[in-house]
Design an enzyme around this catalytic site. Structure first.
Site, short mmCIF file in Angstrom:
data_model
loop_
_atom_site.label_atom_id
_atom_site.label_comp_id
_atom_site.label_asym_id
_atom_site.label_seq_id
_atom_site.Cartn_x
_atom_site.Cartn_y
_atom_site.Cartn_z
N THR A 1 8.15 -5.42 10.00
CA THR A 1 6.90 -5.93 9.42
C THR A 1 5.90 -6.38 10.48
OG1 THR A 1 8.25 -6.60 7.51
CG2 THR A 1 6.08 -7.54 7.61
N GLY B 1 11.61 -10.58 7.97
CA GLY B 1 12.51 -10.59 6.81
C GLY B 1 12.42 -11.93 6.11
#
Ligand code: GLY
Length: 583
Positions: A404, A491
């Site tokens: 991400t 996460g």
């Protein structure tokens, strides 16, 4: 112009813990704390605009747009287009994102949900084997089964439609140039490719791009991606429809369906995709409002719960080196994660007590559990107020691994943007679409199990549903104005990284660069993760004495933060390759 490269990992990351504590204590201004705080560069400052993103080329593309007078939304489009090229393992056109936007003209905070979506043909048993048992995590990740309908291209377009001021087509110039002329492979990309060679080799197209001639991409080598350049040219000319209809979409669907482990994504899913505006979730903290993304993200609710549970404790007086402060933060986080596991999922499919979960009275009562001196021995979900019949869900069972990327932007008009963007796992499903981008594995953010002992799990797979996320793009508001723009990859540890950064800035008075660089201590489910190679290790013994199990490990956040005041101050995470630029 001021540019901050990420500060080098100074003393705290290189010296043993005992030396660390002393060196850091010497290095940091007294009001910023002592032992845990680290020596770091000053934040970037600016009078007008600021962009902070995970790669210098991406930040530069955003800066070029802001320099031309573009809005935060315009700059985001340019940043995202470049990130999808230079940091393809983390985010891109084949993924999804959540965006929080403060519009300076209306004073409103809006959140947009560009989350990937389960195909209509996906069933709750998507990740169960023939015996009804959950598949192994990476068995599910690699291949077509895990691919949800991408949302990022439409989110870019929707943000521009609402808040853009510059010509859409002009926002892709830098990314197209880098794709066609080539860009230098970063150290991080090269290292991650090397580590992931086996999985990247599972698909011919993926291997051809990331392992040319069978060798991992090397740092500094020039990489071209003409297919990505062509995709961007089509989107620049025709808008996001060029992605969701026609050749590019057909390439996505064919890649998913033709994978060794095929998925169920169809052209109908691509054509049906929509970005959803959701009500922002705002939680009070120290007189400010911490605003972020509600369901299907658990981000704002869980960050809001952690802060709400801590509201009654004087963290400022305790300071960042106090084991007592970290006992409170750690157990507040465990309590919040217990509610997250029970109640949080896509609210279009299951009732979620969104207001109740951040209700100050509920959190004040639940915070009584923190009144003792030792770590909690048992942590159970609470009973937040809700106007539905009592919810009966089993606890969620899903695994999220860190990848991400996060983008923070404030423009010259005072608009602020916080966007966390992902393809889920590093390199996503390891499927590389003909359009020159990786496809996500976001569906593995669902619970693989549908039920636990007969009780349904809120975050189970359902057709058209969006998997629960931990992404926490946040804008902290004070008296109706933004004061802090923050977010991170990582996460489900994203939630801890963001909460810690807010506490470090608001309670401990650290500037944004100090707050970002402050070593991480994260507790989600009982084990206290302490950041390896940092002064956080010195807290292992006191936290163990308080009853916590501790685990020293890498905690690779990618925080990008902007403090908004008389001037703008930008911070980039020293753990990755990001950069803040302002002028
Ligand atoms: N896949 C990371 C997240 O959505 O939290």
């Amino acid at each position: 112009m001021r540019i901050a490269l990420p500060p080098t990992l100074t003393l705290a990351f290189l010296l043993p813990a005992t030396a660390l504590a002393q060196e850091a204590a010497d290095a940091v201004a007294p009001e910023a704390g002592t032992g845990l705080a680290v020596e770091t560069s000053a934040p970037v400052t600016s009078e007008t605009w600021m962009v902070a993103a995970a790669n210098p080329l991406a930040s530069e593309a955003g800066a070029a747009v802001l320099r031309r007078g573009g809005s935060a939304a315009d700059a985001m489009v340019a940043v995202q287009a470049v990130l999808g090229l230079v940091e393809p393992q983390s985010s891109g056109l084949g993924g999804g994102a959540f965006l929080v936007y403060y519009d300076a003209e209306t004073g409103e905070v809006t959140t947009l949900d560009g989350r990937e979506t389960a195909p209509i043909a996906a069933t709750p048993k998507l990740f169960l084997d023939d015996a009804g048992e959950p598949m192994g995590f990476f068995d599910a990740v690699v291949g077509g089964l895990s691919v949800g309908t991408p949302g990022t291209p439409m989110l870019m377009e929707e943000a521009h439609r609402r808040w853009g001021t510059l010509n859409w087509r002009s926002l892709f110039t830098d990314a197209i140039g880098h794709a066609e002329e080539g860009f230098p492979v970063s150290l991080r990309l090269s290292m991650l490719v090397t580590e992931d060679q086996e999985r990247l080799s599972s698909s011919e197209a993926t291997a051809a791009y990331f392992l040319p001639n069978g060798q991992p991409l090397q740092k500094g080598e020039t990489l071209r991606n003409p297919a990505y350049g062509a995709t961007l040219r089509a989107i620049a000319a025709e808008g996001a429809d060029a992605f969701y209809e026609g050749e590019i979409a057909e390439g996505v669907v064919a890649t998913v369906r033709g994978a060794a482990q095929p998925g169920v994504l169809s052209m109908d899913d691509m054509e049906a995709y929509t970005v959803k505006e959701r009500a922002a979730v705002c939680a009070p903290y120290r007189g400010a409002e911490v605003c972020g993304m509600g369901p299907p993200s658990s981000g704002a609710l869980t960050v809001g719960q952690i802060l709400g549970l801590l509201e009654g404790f004087d963290l400022a007086a305790m300071g960042p080196d106090s084991p007592e402060a970290w006992r409170l933060i750690g157990d507040a986080s465990r309590l919040a994660f217990a509610d997250r596991g029970r109640y949080m999922a896509d609210s279009d499919f299951v009732p979620v007590p969104t207001a109740g979960l951040v209700d100050p009275a509920y959190l004040a009562e639940r915070a009584e559990l923190l009144a003792g001196d030792m770590a909690l021995t048992e942590v159970e979900p609470g009973n937040p107020p809700f106007d539905h019949a009592a919810l009966h869900w089993a606890d969620d069972q899903s695994l999220e691994l860190p990848s991400t990327s996060h983008i923070s932007i404030v423009d010259a008009a005072g608009n602020a943007l916080s966007m966390t963007t992902t393809i889920e796992n590093g390199f996503g499903s390891r499927l590389f679409a003909p359009g020159g981008f990786l496809l996500n594995n976001e569906l593995t953010d669902f619970s693989f199990r549908t039920h636990d002992e007969g009780v349904p799990i809120a975050n189970r797979v359902e057709p058209g549903k969006r998997p629960r996320s931990s992404m926490s793009p946040t804008i902290v508001m004070q008296d109706g104005e933004p004061v802090l723009v923050v977010g991170s990859p990582g996460g489900s540890r994203i939630i801890g990284y963001v909460a810690k950064t807010i506490i470090a800035h608001m309670d401990w008075g650290m500037d944004v660069q100090q707050a970002v660089a402050l070593p991480h201590l994260v507790n989600r489910f009982g084990t206290y993760d302490l950041e390896a190679g940092t002064s956080a290790e010195a807290l292992a013994e006191p936290l163990t004495e308080l009853g916590f199990e501790v685990n020293v490990r890498d905690l690779t956040s990618g925080l990008h933060v902007i403090a908004v005041g008389e001037t703008l101050e930008g911070g980039a995470d020293p753990r990755r390759e990001g950069m803040a630029i302002g002028e």
